[in-house]
Motif scaffolding. Structure first.
Motif, mmCIF file in Angstrom:
data_model
loop_
_atom_site.group_PDB
_atom_site.id
_atom_site.type_symbol
_atom_site.label_atom_id
_atom_site.label_comp_id
_atom_site.label_asym_id
_atom_site.label_seq_id
_atom_site.Cartn_x
_atom_site.Cartn_y
_atom_site.Cartn_z
ATOM 1 N N VAL A 1 5.009 -0.553 0.439
ATOM 2 C CA VAL A 1 4.617 0.603 -0.370
ATOM 3 C C VAL A 1 3.603 0.125 -1.406
ATOM 4 C CG1 VAL A 1 5.423 2.402 -1.936
ATOM 5 C CG2 VAL A 1 6.919 1.593 -0.090
ATOM 6 N N VAL A 2 2.453 0.780 -1.470
ATOM 7 C CA VAL A 2 1.438 0.394 -2.456
ATOM 8 C C VAL A 2 1.819 1.012 -3.797
ATOM 9 C CG1 VAL A 2 -1.011 0.324 -2.999
ATOM 10 C CG2 VAL A 2 -0.289 0.487 -0.613
ATOM 11 N N LYS A 3 2.063 0.169 -4.782
ATOM 12 C CA LYS A 3 2.566 0.650 -6.067
ATOM 13 C C LYS A 3 1.474 0.798 -7.123
ATOM 14 C CE LYS A 3 7.124 1.020 -5.925
ATOM 15 N NZ LYS A 3 7.766 2.308 -6.143
ATOM 16 N N LYS A 4 0.512 -0.096 -7.063
ATOM 17 C CA LYS A 4 -0.467 -0.108 -8.143
ATOM 18 C C LYS A 4 -1.762 -0.736 -7.653
ATOM 19 C CE LYS A 4 -0.945 -2.210 -12.722
ATOM 20 N NZ LYS A 4 -0.305 -3.137 -13.662
ATOM 21 N N VAL A 5 -2.878 -0.237 -8.176
ATOM 22 C CA VAL A 5 -4.164 -0.865 -7.905
ATOM 23 C C VAL A 5 -4.884 -1.049 -9.241
ATOM 24 C CG1 VAL A 5 -6.432 -0.631 -6.802
ATOM 25 C CG2 VAL A 5 -4.382 0.140 -5.586
#
Ligand code: FES
Ligand code: FES
Lengths: 739, 153
Positions: A618-622
């Motif tokens: 799961v991509v949480k932050k960029v």
């Protein structure tokens, strides 16, 4: 904007012209693109003022008697914020309070404008000098007028916040001297502000259409209405490679509200050379009705037979593109050193293939246009990124002088490249000229997704040679449907960083229409290249960020004019991103991926953080770092970058359009997945502060996103991704890992 | 064509349309209320969201003949002066990019906050899941709904 031109003043350099308005106030016309070009295309010495009119100008400023300023924004607004940021630059140098400024969208009319295109993130970059010059010159004219009125030397006067002040403390508002200013000679070489004195540039200005957007006022193409207007819904071949054989309109004509059913396409066909590749001109059927719903219903009731020419499927494309990559037929786009030799002498060669599907644009406002073609004029209203092209094409198609064609541009419910192609405006014009009525052509979502000018399917094969722990050679091959990378893309990183370097391209001609899609080519190339470098870093046992920084040292000081990315600016951007995103210091359970990419004159680095939830990444932050020079409107700039990053993630993860016998796999959002809120990470944006001229932001945030998350997913799951959309391939690979 | 009397934004309005006409097209084509947007026509994107008796509903899938005296609220009628806490929050956060989806986003959020004035971030993300923003202004939508929630409660 059509005003009385009772006084004329033209500077010798001729980029700006003024006129007093009969109703009070003054009008300043200027040419954004002539003014910022190195050589002006207009005559150098202009004596005969009457021979000049406003035809050469594409932007206007009106200053009213009350000192209010209306700026006619010349560039179509597609959501990238130029309708706000371009006027901010003028207002800064003109030195008026931002709340005295009204921004209006300028219409396209051959008589009044030259070039208007929104695309390639170039609006701000090209306009920067011209907009500042215009603002500053106008301000100086107002000062000169006030000084003349007072009978003092202009150098003793100052202007600020819309007020001119002399040494005695007397004041004039801008509105009080417009009449006199319009009659003055246009001053030359006016000094521009020192950026440290900026009051408007660098402050947050919210979207100029905000109030209308949040209260639902008419604003977009589909919102346009005119007395007597009818609606048209168009039936096109369901599959690419089909042609209309016959149709029966009996049932369609029986639908309540349907006025007529016509076959059309001949007129566009007669001048089709210009639209080859992006527009299908096979004869089409339009259902004309007195409401949108009736037109759509009528279309569903049409009974049409199609005849087949050549029907293509994704399997065919895959085969053809791989054949190109395996073969020898390429155009060499850049070659440095001796790649062959470097590969022959290598200790190790790494070669990977990256594959992408077609993508529809899916602007949330489906394609549409209003056209009223009558004996007097050709009046067109709607969302289009290329009014000039459309006007020329339609004039030719209808055999009318281009001066008859008037295009009013509305706000656009998204562009992403789709509205560069004027197929829908051409269709509207042809239908109106056939039925002799004003008409609004409305695409259903199915029409929009099914008759696209898609991002083409592309495959890259990248190989690198390694010797003594260094990368000695780099060889990239592109195989694409219909067309290949353009402009300076072959000269992007790592050109100049690796001594032996080669980029080659080949293509396969398909009957599926394709075109520019937000950040053309780089939207997928960045992922391929930057995943490859991640793998190279792993192979070399180097830190992924350090490897990029080390390589960038080689390009510093290059004399190669084709290499326009800067080693230093890229390094600074990478360092800022690594610092803000705590590269290498992720807490337990958080996995990082890094990506850096230059496109559209802007340097961007992105660091993605991925966590595992039930074994799924799961991509949480960029965290994004951006060097776009001076940030004109920070709130708008952040919005663009956040949107670009999330758009990039969404399409890398889910975007997928395949074909079976010419039929697209999706025609609506029930079987086409776009990113939605629960899939979105938080995007943190940082800007490199270097005081350099501003560059565009509509596109450059997107390309690095796919690479950043792919690299983070690798860190989290151990899986390298080579194909988009990731969800399609990730599941399989993860399943394998789980056994 | 049959005649229908609709209660839209507190006003009684009469239209002559076919029974199978979706409310979306009645609003847009017949009543000139174009704030409600067409995005997909199959209840997938949320651009056409209005309130039916206060509940967020997709007007593209709601037939005019199925409305029976219910109160219809569109973006134009959400507040008298464009100052609903959500509209205020939208300006404060500078949410829109192209702006096309935003009326639908605001209408979804307004009915959600009515039902749940004190939502968690997770609840906001879930409630807004049905509305597509093609420009992906999601971070700011999320933030603006949270700000509006604070204003409401
Ligand atoms: S138009 Fe109704 S949900 Fe998309
Ligand atoms: S702002 Fe463009 S679709 Fe949401």
């Amino acid at each position: 904007m059509r005003t009385e031109q009772n006084t004329f003043t033209v500077s010798r350099r001729n980029f700006l012209r003024t006129s007093a308005l009969a109703g009070g106030g003054m009008l300043i016309g200027f040419n954004l693109f002539t003014a910022c070009k190195k050589e002006a295309t207009l005559p150098k010495e202009v004596i005969d003022f009457s021979s000049l009119n406003f035809n050469d100008f594409n932007a206007f400023i009106k200053i009213s008697d009350e000192g209010y300023v209306t700026i006619f924004a010349p560039n179509p607004e597609i959501g990238q914020g130029v309708k706000t940021s371009m006027p901010m630059i003028i207002a800064e140098e003109l030195d008026v309070p931002w709340d005295h400024v009204v921004v209006a969208q300028a219409d396209y009319n051959k008589k009044e404008y030259t070039r208007q295109v929104a695309g390639g993130s170039q609006s701000i970059r090209q306009g920067w000098d011209a907009l500042r010059q215009t603002g500053a010159t106008t301000k100086q004219m107002l000062i000169n007028a006030a000084a003349a009125k007072w009978g003092v030397d202009a150098s003793t006067c100052k202007a600020s916040n819309g007020v001119i002040t002399n040494a005695n403390g007397d004041t004039f508002g801008y509105g009080e001297v417009t009449k006199e200013a319009a009659a003055l000679e246009v001053p030359e070489n006016v000094a521009l502000k020192d950026p440290k004195d900026y009051k408007i540039i660098g402050t947050d200005a919210i979207n100029v259409d905000m109030d209308k957007i949040v209260t639902g006022k008419p604003l977009f193409g589909l919102d346009y209405k005119k007395e007597g207007m009818v609606y048209a819904s168009i039936l096109r071949p369901p599959a690419f490679g089909q042609k209309l054989k016959s149709f029966d309109a009996t049932a369609a004509k029986a639908v309540n509200g349907v006025i007529d059913v016509i076959q059309f396409g001949d007129k566009a066909d007669s001048v089709k050379d210009q639209i080859k590749g992006f527009m299908r001109v096979t004869d089409k059927v339009a259902v004309i009705a007195n409401s949108t719903w009736a037109a759509m219903k009528g279309k569903k009731a049409l009974n049409a037979q199609w005849e087949e020419e050549k029907l293509e499927s994704t399997e065919d494309h895959d085969k053809e593109l791989l054949k190109i990559l395996d073969g020898k037929k390429f155009d060499v786009r850049r070659e440095d050193g001796n790649v062959k030799k470097a590969f022959a002498e290598a200790d190790k060669i790494i070669e990977r293939t990256y594959e992408s599907p077609f993508l529809p644009h899916n602007c949330l406002e489906p394609m549409n246009f209003y056209a009223d073609v009558n004996g007097e004029k050709v009046h067109l209203v709607g969302p289009i990124q290329t009014p000039q092209w459309s006007a020329g094409y339609i004039a030719k198609m209808l055999d009318r002088p281009e001066e008859d064609v008037h295009i009013e541009m509305t706000r656009m419910g998204g562009g992403f490249g789709r509205r560069l192609y004027g197929d829908f405006i051409v269709e509207a014009a042809e239908i109106s000229s056939t039925i002799n009525k004003p008409v609004q052509v409305v695409f259903s979502r199915e029409d929009d997704m099914g008759a696209g000018t898609y991002r083409m399917a592309i495959k890259y094969r990248i190989a690198a040679s390694i010797k003594d722990g260094e990368i000695t050679g780099y060889h990239l091959k592109e195989a694409a449907v219909n067309s290949n990378m353009y402009g300076l893309i072959p000269h992007f990183f790592p050109a100049g960083c690796i001594a032996n370097y080669k980029v080659e391209t080949g293509n396969y001609q398909s009957n599926i229409t394709t075109g520019a899609w937000r950040a053309p080519y780089t939207n997928f190339l960045a992922f391929a290249e930057q995943s490859f470098f991640d793998e190279l870093a792993e192979e070399l046992g180097k830190d992924a960020v350090q490897l990029r920084i080390d390589l960038l040292q080689n390009v510093k000081g290059t004399q190669d004019e084709n290499i326009q990315y800067s080693g230093q600016r890229m390094e600074d951007t990478i360092r800022l991103c690594a610092e803000k995103g705590n590269w290498g210091k992720a807490p337990e359970g958080v996995y990082q991926g890094f990506c850096a990419y230059y496109s559209h004159n802007t340097h961007v680095a992105e660091l993605a953080e991925v966590e595992l939830k039930d074994g799924q990444p799961v991509v949480k932050k960029v965290v994004a770092a951006v060097d776009c020079g001076i940030v004109v409107n920070p709130t708008g700039a952040i919005n663009q970058v956040q949107g670009g990053v999330l758009d990039g993630i969404g399409h890398a993860m889910y975007g997928d359009l395949t074909f079976t016998n010419g039929n697209p796999s999706a025609r609506n959002f029930d079987n086409y997945r776009l990113i939605r809120m629960q899939e979105t990470p938080q995007v943190e944006v940082h800007f490199v502060e270097n005081g350099l001229s501003p560059t565009g932001l509509g596109e450059p945030g997107l390309p690095p996103a796919g690479g950043a998350i792919a690299n983070a997913i690798k860190a989290a799951t151990g899986q390298r991704l080579y194909k988009q959309p990731f969800v399609k391939y990730l599941n399989q690979e993860l399943k394998e890992v789980k056994g | 064509m049959p005649n229908y009397t609709l209660n839209v934004n507190g006003q009684s309005m009469s239209v002559n349309v076919d029974a199978d006409t979706p409310l979306l097209w009645v609003l847009r084509d017949e009543l000139d209320l174009v704030g409600t947007k067409f995005g997909c026509g199959i209840a997938q994107c949320g651009a056409c969201t209005v309130h039916i008796d206060g509940q967020a509903t997709r007007s593209c899938q709601l037939l005019v003949s199925n409305l029976d005296g219910q109160k219809i609220t569109t973006i134009e009628g959400l507040s008298e002066n464009g100052d609903h806490p959500l509209q205020e929050a939208w300006k404060e956060v500078d949410v829109p990019q192209c702006g096309y989806c935003q009326a639908g986003q605001i209408m979804t959020a307004a009915s959600f906050l009515n039902n749940n004035p004190n939502p968690s971030n997770e609840e906001i993300r879930e409630a807004m899941q049905g509305n597509i923003c093609r420009c992906a202004s999601y971070n700011r939508i999320e933030k603006a709904v949270a700000i509006a929630a604070k204003k409401v409660s």
